[in-house]
Design an enzyme around this catalytic site. Structure first.
Site: not given
Ligand code: UD1
Length: 433
Positions: A30-31, A106, A130, A321
């Site tokens: 999915k991701n 999201r 979310d 996850d």
């Molecule tokens: C993706 C996955 C999700 C997985 C996560 C971590 C998808 C659709 N989702 O989510 O299933 O759990 O990676 O492996 O692929 N953060 C910030 N600022 C930002 C971006 C992120 O503070 O601009 C923080 C987030 O709040 C979180 C951490 O960084 O605490 C990790 O987030 P991130 O790696 O960006 O996860 P996603 O891409 O949202």
């Protein structure tokens, strides 16, 4: 969903089961699929994506692409819908992701980078909270600004603009998956060279880079901490097969750990799950890695899994996850295991549900202390999100009596046929009544 009359379609019923046996096939990740779909907007023409999971989140991305003006179709083989999508990207698109779609999913924000790259503008609704609480996108915006984009936000919409993206060296303060992906896609047609340092290293990033290179991009180093992108002027449509879903594979590993038995998971890439497999091996599961299939054997009953301590970390660490699945396994393991969440604050909303099923878990800050019990006890519970929902379903395999998991639509967001696959492995599980 009201609690009094639960839709029969929105519950999964599970009874204590096992031992499991047989073969299960995982779908594409999915991701990864969601990001590859978003990336198609960068090249007009007809793209074909294979091994795409037919899940609710993909359907939302289809809606988003259609909203922008692309034509998306599932291919059929002998009248049966296959896991292949064609995406016809026209010369002009409406470069926006509206609120109703971003709110539903999201991950829609990954269109930001591709739209800026292709059209020099993008309008994306600000994602709200979310299932895991507030997730900021500050790193996405900051990185894109370093390539020359500017952003304004009004009426809940982020508006991005750029005349010409320019390659730069960007050091991410944290290896965010989403920020790395948005930046990587934007960099592909930026002028000059972009170097992304402290990039996320998840297999889905390497998959996105391979997809982009298939379109004619010049990406190297993806899968490592430093990604280099040599900007190109033109991209072309591509045919590509999505990498298998390691989280779905882990779900079947957890199922066999909870119900006992031995199964073969087709499509499981052990090399994408090394840390997880190390932990599960320490708990007592045995593996035979066949490259793109994984055979797993649980300890013979009444033998139990042994408890371990686990910390979630960015890849190659144990993915956040996987965590609900690990907590479910630890709840019936022998001993005490401490799970530490380092990626998302407070991703523990399923724990009260496991406690309703008789698990002995104490949450302290970002640690969950899990004292294994011999058997869980079936109960009505509620799925708070995709993976936690799946974890409650597999926990039900180790629970006396019946477990009824409500809000099962969360599970359908990420799994094409979890219930059917578990049933074919011998689990006593069904949808609705
Ligand atoms: C993706 C996955 C999700 C997985 C996560 C971590 C998808 C659709 N989702 O989510 O299933 O759990 O990676 O492996 O692929 N953060 C910030 N600022 C930002 C971006 C992120 O503070 O601009 C923080 C987030 O709040 C979180 C951490 O960084 O605490 C990790 O987030 P991130 O790696 O960006 O996860 P996603 O891409 O949202």
């Amino acid at each position: 969903m009201g609690s009094e009359v639960e839709s029969v379609q929105d519950v999964i019923r599970v009874r204590q089961s096992g031992p499991l046996g047989g073969l299960v096939q995982v779908t594409g990740a999915k991701n990864s699929a969601l990001k590859l779909m978003a990336a198609t907007v960068m090249a007009p023409g007809r793209h074909t994506l294979r091994n795409v999971p037919r899940i609710a989140d993909v359907a939302i991305m289809v809606e988003l692409l259609e909203h922008m003006g692309a034509a998306v179709d599932w291919l059929s083989v002998d009248g049966v819908t296959a896991n292949s999508l064609t995406i016809e990207v026209p010369d002009m698109l409406i470069p926006e992701a509206p609120y109703d779609l971003v709110e539903k999913m999201r991950a829609s924000i990954v269109v930001l980078g591709p739209l800026l790259a292709r059209f020099g503008e993008a309008r994306v609704s600000v994602p709200g909270g979310d299932d895991f609480g507030h997730r900021p996108i500050d790193m996405h915006l900051k990185a894109l600004e370093e390539l020359g984009a500017t952003f304004t936000t009004s009426h809940g919409v982020i508006q991005g603009r750029v005349e010409q993206l320019l390659g730069a060296r960007i050091l991410l303060e944290y290896p965010s998956v989403g920020a790395t992906e948005n930046l990587l896609m934007a960099a592909v047609t930026a002028k000059g060279t972009t170097v992304i340092d402290n990039a996320a290293r998840e297999p889905e990033i390497a998959d996105l880079a391979a997809f982009l290179n298939g379109m004619g991009a010049g990406v190297s180093g993806a899968g490592g901490s430093t990604i280099t992108v040599e900007g190109v002027e033109h991209l072309h449509p591509v045919e590509y097969t999505v990498v298998p879903d390691r989280i779905e594979a882990a779900t079947y590993l957890a199922a066999v750990g909870l119900a006992g038995g031995e199964i073969t998971i087709e499509g499981a890439r052990a090399d994408h799950m090394e840390m997880l497999l190390d932990k599960l091996a320490a708990m007592g599961l045995q593996f035979d890695d066949g490259g793109d299939r994984l055979h797993v054997v649980a300890p013979e009953r009444p033998g139990r899994l042994a408890s371990v301590d686990v910390s979630t970390l960015p890849y190659p660490g144990v993915a956040t996850d996987y965590k609900p699945l690990l907590v479910a396994l630890l709840s019936v393991a022998d001993g005490v295991g401490i799970l530490t969440e380092n990626v998302f604050a407070g991703r523990f909303r399923y724990i009260p549900e496991l406690v309703r099923m008789g698990a002995d878990i104490r949450v302290e800050g970002h640690h969950a202390v899990v004292r294994g019990v011999r058997v869980l006890s079936g109960a009505p519970v509620r799925a708070p999100d995709i993976r936690a929902g799946a974890a409650l379903v597999v926990a039900g395999l180790a629970a006396e009596g019946e477990t009824v998991v409500a809000d099962a639509h969360h599970v359908a967001r990420g799994y094409e046929d979890l219930v059917g696959n578990l049933a074919r492995l011998g689990a006593n599980v069904s949808i609705g009544t």
